[in-house]
Enzyme design. Structure first.
Site, PDB file in Angstrom:
ATOM      1  N   LEU A   1     -16.822  -7.030  22.109  1.00  0.00           N
ATOM      2  CA  LEU A   1     -17.140  -8.544  22.441  1.00  0.00           C
ATOM      3  C   LEU A   1     -17.367  -9.384  21.123  1.00  0.00           C
ATOM      4  O   LEU A   1     -16.727 -10.253  21.010  1.00  0.00           O
ATOM      5  CB  LEU A   1     -18.407  -8.569  23.365  1.00  0.00           C
ATOM      6  CG  LEU A   1     -18.630 -10.095  24.086  1.00  0.00           C
ATOM      7  CD1 LEU A   1     -17.436 -10.581  24.666  1.00  0.00           C
ATOM      8  CD2 LEU A   1     -19.971  -9.805  24.640  1.00  0.00           C
ATOM      9  N   THR A   2     -18.213  -8.959  20.388  1.00  0.00           N
ATOM     10  CA  THR A   2     -18.691  -9.812  19.337  1.00  0.00           C
ATOM     11  C   THR A   2     -17.693  -9.868  18.189  1.00  0.00           C
ATOM     12  O   THR A   2     -16.723  -9.085  17.943  1.00  0.00           O
ATOM     13  CB  THR A   2     -20.053  -9.131  18.694  1.00  0.00           C
ATOM     14  OG1 THR A   2     -20.961  -8.680  19.738  1.00  0.00           O
ATOM     15  CG2 THR A   2     -20.554  -9.675  17.386  1.00  0.00           C
ATOM     16  N   GLU A   3     -17.440 -11.210  17.711  1.00  0.00           N
ATOM     17  CA  GLU A   3     -16.547 -11.458  16.533  1.00  0.00           C
ATOM     18  C   GLU A   3     -17.489 -12.236  15.675  1.00  0.00           C
ATOM     19  O   GLU A   3     -18.699 -12.698  15.868  1.00  0.00           O
ATOM     20  CB  GLU A   3     -15.760 -12.219  17.089  1.00  0.00           C
ATOM     21  CG  GLU A   3     -14.674 -11.815  18.073  1.00  0.00           C
ATOM     22  CD  GLU A   3     -13.538 -12.811  18.325  1.00  0.00           C
ATOM     23  OE1 GLU A   3     -13.490 -13.820  17.897  1.00  0.00           O
ATOM     24  OE2 GLU A   3     -12.839 -12.223  19.516  1.00  0.00           O
TER      25      GLU A   3
ATOM     26  N   SER B   1     -24.189 -14.420  19.812  1.00  0.00           N
ATOM     27  CA  SER B   1     -24.592 -14.665  20.981  1.00  0.00           C
ATOM     28  C   SER B   1     -23.845 -15.851  21.868  1.00  0.00           C
ATOM     29  O   SER B   1     -23.803 -15.717  23.064  1.00  0.00           O
ATOM     30  CB  SER B   1     -25.931 -15.792  20.698  1.00  0.00           C
ATOM     31  OG  SER B   1     -26.785 -14.884  19.744  1.00  0.00           O
TER      32      SER B   1
ATOM     33  N   GLN C   1     -48.514   1.220   9.845  1.00  0.00           N
ATOM     34  CA  GLN C   1     -50.060   0.996   9.191  1.00  0.00           C
ATOM     35  C   GLN C   1     -50.880   2.361   9.487  1.00  0.00           C
ATOM     36  O   GLN C   1     -51.485   2.380   8.472  1.00  0.00           O
ATOM     37  CB  GLN C   1     -50.420  -0.250   9.780  1.00  0.00           C
ATOM     38  CG  GLN C   1     -51.643  -1.086   9.102  1.00  0.00           C
ATOM     39  CD  GLN C   1     -51.104  -1.469   7.911  1.00  0.00           C
ATOM     40  OE1 GLN C   1     -49.976  -1.806   7.590  1.00  0.00           O
ATOM     41  NE2 GLN C   1     -52.280  -1.688   7.117  1.00  0.00           N
TER      42      GLN C   1
ATOM     43  N   GLY D   1     -50.480   4.691   6.821  1.00  0.00           N
ATOM     44  CA  GLY D   1     -50.741   4.176   5.600  1.00  0.00           C
ATOM     45  C   GLY D   1     -49.664   4.350   4.638  1.00  0.00           C
ATOM     46  O   GLY D   1     -48.663   4.088   5.113  1.00  0.00           O
TER      47      GLY D   1
ATOM     48  N   GLU E   1     -26.898  -6.351  22.167  1.00  0.00           N
ATOM     49  CA  GLU E   1     -26.743  -6.555  23.728  1.00  0.00           C
ATOM     50  C   GLU E   1     -27.558  -8.058  24.171  1.00  0.00           C
ATOM     51  O   GLU E   1     -27.996  -8.180  25.025  1.00  0.00           O
ATOM     52  CB  GLU E   1     -26.896  -5.447  24.623  1.00  0.00           C
ATOM     53  CG  GLU E   1     -26.052  -4.459  24.349  1.00  0.00           C
ATOM     54  CD  GLU E   1     -25.991  -3.138  25.456  1.00  0.00           C
ATOM     55  OE1 GLU E   1     -26.194  -3.911  26.636  1.00  0.00           O
ATOM     56  OE2 GLU E   1     -25.828  -2.254  25.132  1.00  0.00           O
TER      57      GLU E   1
ATOM     58  N   SER F   1     -33.170 -11.471  21.139  1.00  0.00           N
ATOM     59  CA  SER F   1     -34.570 -11.830  21.948  1.00  0.00           C
ATOM     60  C   SER F   1     -34.525 -13.280  22.491  1.00  0.00           C
ATOM     61  O   SER F   1     -34.830 -13.747  23.710  1.00  0.00           O
ATOM     62  CB  SER F   1     -35.727 -11.603  21.181  1.00  0.00           C
ATOM     63  OG  SER F   1     -36.089 -10.258  20.983  1.00  0.00           O
TER      64      SER F   1
HETATM   65  C1  LIG Z   1     -26.005  -2.175  15.026  1.00  0.00           C
HETATM   66  C2  LIG Z   1     -25.284  -3.160  15.978  1.00  0.00           C
HETATM   67  C3  LIG Z   1     -24.583  -2.618  17.122  1.00  0.00           C
HETATM   68  C4  LIG Z   1     -23.818  -3.599  17.883  1.00  0.00           C
HETATM   69  N1  LIG Z   1     -22.999  -3.158  18.687  1.00  0.00           N
HETATM   70  C5  LIG Z   1     -21.864  -4.030  19.419  1.00  0.00           C
HETATM   71  C6  LIG Z   1     -21.111  -3.542  20.095  1.00  0.00           C
HETATM   72  O1  LIG Z   1     -20.929  -2.278  20.351  1.00  0.00           O
HETATM   73  N2  LIG Z   1     -20.193  -4.292  21.013  1.00  0.00           N
HETATM   74  C7  LIG Z   1     -20.292  -5.640  20.743  1.00  0.00           C
HETATM   75  O2  LIG Z   1     -19.448  -6.395  21.153  1.00  0.00           O
HETATM   76  N3  LIG Z   1     -21.307  -5.964  19.733  1.00  0.00           N
HETATM   77  C8  LIG Z   1     -22.185  -5.300  19.152  1.00  0.00           C
HETATM   78  N4  LIG Z   1     -23.109  -5.894  18.308  1.00  0.00           N
HETATM   79  C9  LIG Z   1     -23.269  -7.180  18.271  1.00  0.00           C
HETATM   80  C10 LIG Z   1     -24.601  -7.866  18.806  1.00  0.00           C
HETATM   81  O3  LIG Z   1     -24.482  -7.855  20.085  1.00  0.00           O
HETATM   82  C11 LIG Z   1     -24.735  -9.235  18.238  1.00  0.00           C
HETATM   83  O4  LIG Z   1     -25.141  -9.041  16.882  1.00  0.00           O
HETATM   84  C12 LIG Z   1     -25.684 -10.111  18.968  1.00  0.00           C
HETATM   85  O5  LIG Z   1     -25.223 -10.331  20.143  1.00  0.00           O
HETATM   86  C13 LIG Z   1     -26.181 -11.364  17.950  1.00  0.00           C
HETATM   87  O6  LIG Z   1     -25.088 -12.203  17.647  1.00  0.00           O
HETATM   88  P1  LIG Z   1     -25.028 -12.512  16.052  1.00  0.00           P
HETATM   89  O7  LIG Z   1     -25.300 -11.140  15.252  1.00  0.00           O
HETATM   90  O8  LIG Z   1     -23.578 -13.141  15.776  1.00  0.00           O
HETATM   91  O9  LIG Z   1     -26.073 -13.387  15.763  1.00  0.00           O
HETATM   92  P2  LIG Z   1     -26.039 -15.060  16.086  1.00  0.00           P
HETATM   93  O10 LIG Z   1     -25.581 -15.435  17.555  1.00  0.00           O
HETATM   94  O11 LIG Z   1     -25.358 -15.775  14.938  1.00  0.00           O
HETATM   95  O12 LIG Z   1     -27.527 -15.380  16.119  1.00  0.00           O
HETATM   96  C14 LIG Z   1     -28.355 -15.685  14.809  1.00  0.00           C
HETATM   97  C15 LIG Z   1     -29.647 -16.205  15.300  1.00  0.00           C
HETATM   98  O13 LIG Z   1     -29.436 -17.370  16.041  1.00  0.00           O
HETATM   99  C16 LIG Z   1     -30.310 -17.169  17.315  1.00  0.00           C
HETATM  100  N5  LIG Z   1     -29.705 -18.118  18.199  1.00  0.00           N
HETATM  101  C17 LIG Z   1     -28.413 -17.889  18.555  1.00  0.00           C
HETATM  102  N6  LIG Z   1     -28.040 -18.863  19.600  1.00  0.00           N
HETATM  103  C18 LIG Z   1     -29.068 -19.245  20.270  1.00  0.00           C
HETATM  104  C19 LIG Z   1     -29.457 -20.140  21.023  1.00  0.00           C
HETATM  105  N7  LIG Z   1     -28.708 -20.782  21.952  1.00  0.00           N
HETATM  106  N8  LIG Z   1     -30.961 -20.398  21.168  1.00  0.00           N
HETATM  107  C20 LIG Z   1     -31.639 -20.031  20.442  1.00  0.00           C
HETATM  108  N9  LIG Z   1     -31.410 -19.026  19.521  1.00  0.00           N
HETATM  109  C21 LIG Z   1     -30.256 -18.695  19.069  1.00  0.00           C
HETATM  110  C22 LIG Z   1     -30.133 -15.809  17.538  1.00  0.00           C
HETATM  111  O14 LIG Z   1     -31.240 -15.369  18.750  1.00  0.00           O
HETATM  112  C23 LIG Z   1     -30.413 -15.249  16.248  1.00  0.00           C
HETATM  113  O15 LIG Z   1     -31.698 -15.088  15.828  1.00  0.00           O
HETATM  114  C24 LIG Z   1     -23.918  -5.021  17.712  1.00  0.00           C
HETATM  115  C25 LIG Z   1     -24.703  -5.339  16.680  1.00  0.00           C
HETATM  116  C26 LIG Z   1     -25.425  -4.544  15.781  1.00  0.00           C
HETATM  117  C27 LIG Z   1     -26.371  -5.189  14.837  1.00  0.00           C
END
Ligand SMILES: Cc1cc2nc3c(=O)[nH]c(=O)nc-3n(C[C@H](O)[C@H](O)[C@H](O)COP(=O)(O)OP(=O)(O)OC[C@H]3O[C@@H](n4cnc5c(N)ncnc54)[C@H](O)[C@@H]3O)c2cc1C
Length: 385
Positions: free
Chosen positions: A125-127, A132, A336, A339, A363, A366
């Site tokens: 899904l992610t790009e 998010s 912690q 130590g 997924e 937070s």
């Molecule tokens: C080890 C790993 C495995 C993964 N596996 C998969 C997978 O199998 N398939 C897949 O599709 N994806 C996968 N992901 C992607 C993962 O789901 C995304 O990294 C995640 O959803 C966050 O997207 P981002 O990294 O682009 O962060 P961003 O969306 O850029 O977020 C950066 C920060 O901004 C905050 N933020 C963004 N929008 C808002 C908002 N509206 N309000 C408040 N805060 C906000 C976020 O909470 C975060 O703190 C994986 C990621 C990792 C690290």
């Protein structure tokens, strides 16, 4: 209300715990160091029926409940969170999407071998520009005759380098925005499709995280998964279950960190006493135990709601949010309590801390969980991943 696992679930828990301690524990440190995914482990998980925990037996699965799945995830993550994460991406995301939206033919062709562990799945899904805000997907699928032509790239995809089957989201109708995103099944070896650069990660290092690259990748029309434009909507449903899995994953890490800290506090002596006799250490241990228990109750409640066929979007997000944030806190407290030794690779607590952080990001972060929870409570509409 019953807070105990039943006899079968207790047996399942013991079976998975024994397996994890026998097959994973001796290697986890090396796999973490080398960022090497132990492919043979998937074959063994398949033999145990864990590659298709919740899918019906007629689709090659074990026909177990979501609560059973949470038990499996906790026990695997307690020993090796990287393996648990790989299993989660395979089970609840890739296979989950095919089970939810696939035709009978797609289920027979793709879900059955995935559930039996003959094939490994990933879910894209992610790009880079759509994390998010996954509705901002840029990968495109254009229909040409009997084929869809995919172009674009997915980022951070678990199992990308080892998967035989990928479920990916791509834009089929830009004018409809989130309702113009569709899902597709792409098989390994399809021309124009390849895994890209491998991420060098903080934690869950043995899980294989990479890009998925599409360059004029042609797939048959029958590989569209679900109705056109429904890919993103289905994604939200899939994440409801996925988040229970990530909550259980986080819980397993927290449980491991807690057990390690408890044992160490009783053994380590300073000032002529076991450090467990110092109130500051006791308070940490008490707080850790409360967090682990609360995380488990929230996780099991979300799983039980799903198994009862009731709404669980808010409860899944609550479980994931609390369990993942708590796992980081519990793992930090464990370091912690250890130590200086906790700061070394001699003990696994530093790995638990690194691994735990993924639960607050994958997924849905937070912050996104808080959005989902608040919108659910406030009755606000809007599609948030
Ligand atoms: C080890 C790993 C495995 C993964 N596996 C998969 C997978 O199998 N398939 C897949 O599709 N994806 C996968 N992901 C992607 C993962 O789901 C995304 O990294 C995640 O959803 C966050 O997207 P981002 O990294 O682009 O962060 P961003 O969306 O850029 O977020 C950066 C920060 O901004 C905050 N933020 C963004 N929008 C808002 C908002 N509206 N309000 C408040 N805060 C906000 C976020 O909470 C975060 O703190 C994986 C990621 C990792 C690290």
């Amino acid at each position: 209300m019953d807070f105990d696992l039943n006899e079968e679930q207790t047996l399942l828990q013991k079976t998975v715990r024994d397996f994890a301690e026998r097959e994973l524990a001796p290697h986890s440190r090396l796999w973490d160091e080398q960022q090497e995914f132990p492919r043979s482990v998937f074959e063994k998980l398949g033999a145990l029926g864990l590659m298709g925990v919740v899918w019906p037996v007629e689709y090659g699965g074990s026909g177990l409940s979501t609560l059973d799945y949470a038990v499996v995830m906790e026990e695997l993550a307690r020993v090796d969170a990287g393996v648990a994460l790989s299993l989660a991406a395979h089970n609840s995301l890739c296979s989950g999407h095919i089970f939810l939206a696939g035709s009978e033919e797609q289920k027979q062709r793709f879900l059955v071998p995935l559930a039996r562990g003959e094939k490994v799945g990933c879910w894209g899904l992610t790009e880079t520009g759509a994390g998010s805000d996954a509705g901002g997907t840029q990968t495109t699928a254009v229909r040409q005759g009997d084929e869809w032509v995919l172009n674009g790239a997915k980022n951070f995809i678990t199992n990308a380098g080892i998967a035989d089957v990928a479920v990916v989201m791509a834009v089929t109708d830009k004018s409809r925005r989130k309702r113009g995103i569709s899902a597709f099944i792409v098989e390994r070896g399809t021309p124009g499709f390849r895994p890209g650069r491998k991420e060098d990660k903080l934690g869950v290092r043995c899980s294989d995280t990479r890009e998925l690259l599409f360059d004029n990748c042609r797939i048959p029309v029958e590989n569209m998964l679900g109705a056109p434009g429904e890919g993103f909507i289905d994604t939200l449903r899939i994440l409801d279950r996925g988040r229970i899995g990530i909550a259980a994953f986080s819980l397993g890490i927290a449980q491991a960190a807690f057990e390690a800290a408890l044992g160490y506090a009783k053994e380590r002596r300073q000032f002529g006493h076991a450090i467990a006799e110092f109130q500051a250490m006791q308070w940490k241990i008490a707080d850790m135990a409360v967090k682990v228990d609360a995380a488990r109750l929230l996780t099991w409640r979300a799983a039980a709601l799903r198994d009862a066929g009731r709404d669980h979007t808010v409860e899944s997000s609550m479980a994931k949010l609390y369990a993942s944030e708590s796992a980081v806190e519990v793992a930090l407290d464990a370091v912690q309590i250890f130590g200086g030794y906790g700061y070394t690779k001699e003990f696994p607590v530093e790995r638990f801390l690194r691994d735990s952080k993924l639960g607050t990001i994958g997924e849905g972060t937070s912050e996104i969980q808080r959005l989902v929870i608040a919108r659910g409570l406030l009755g606000l509409k809007g599609m948030v991943r």
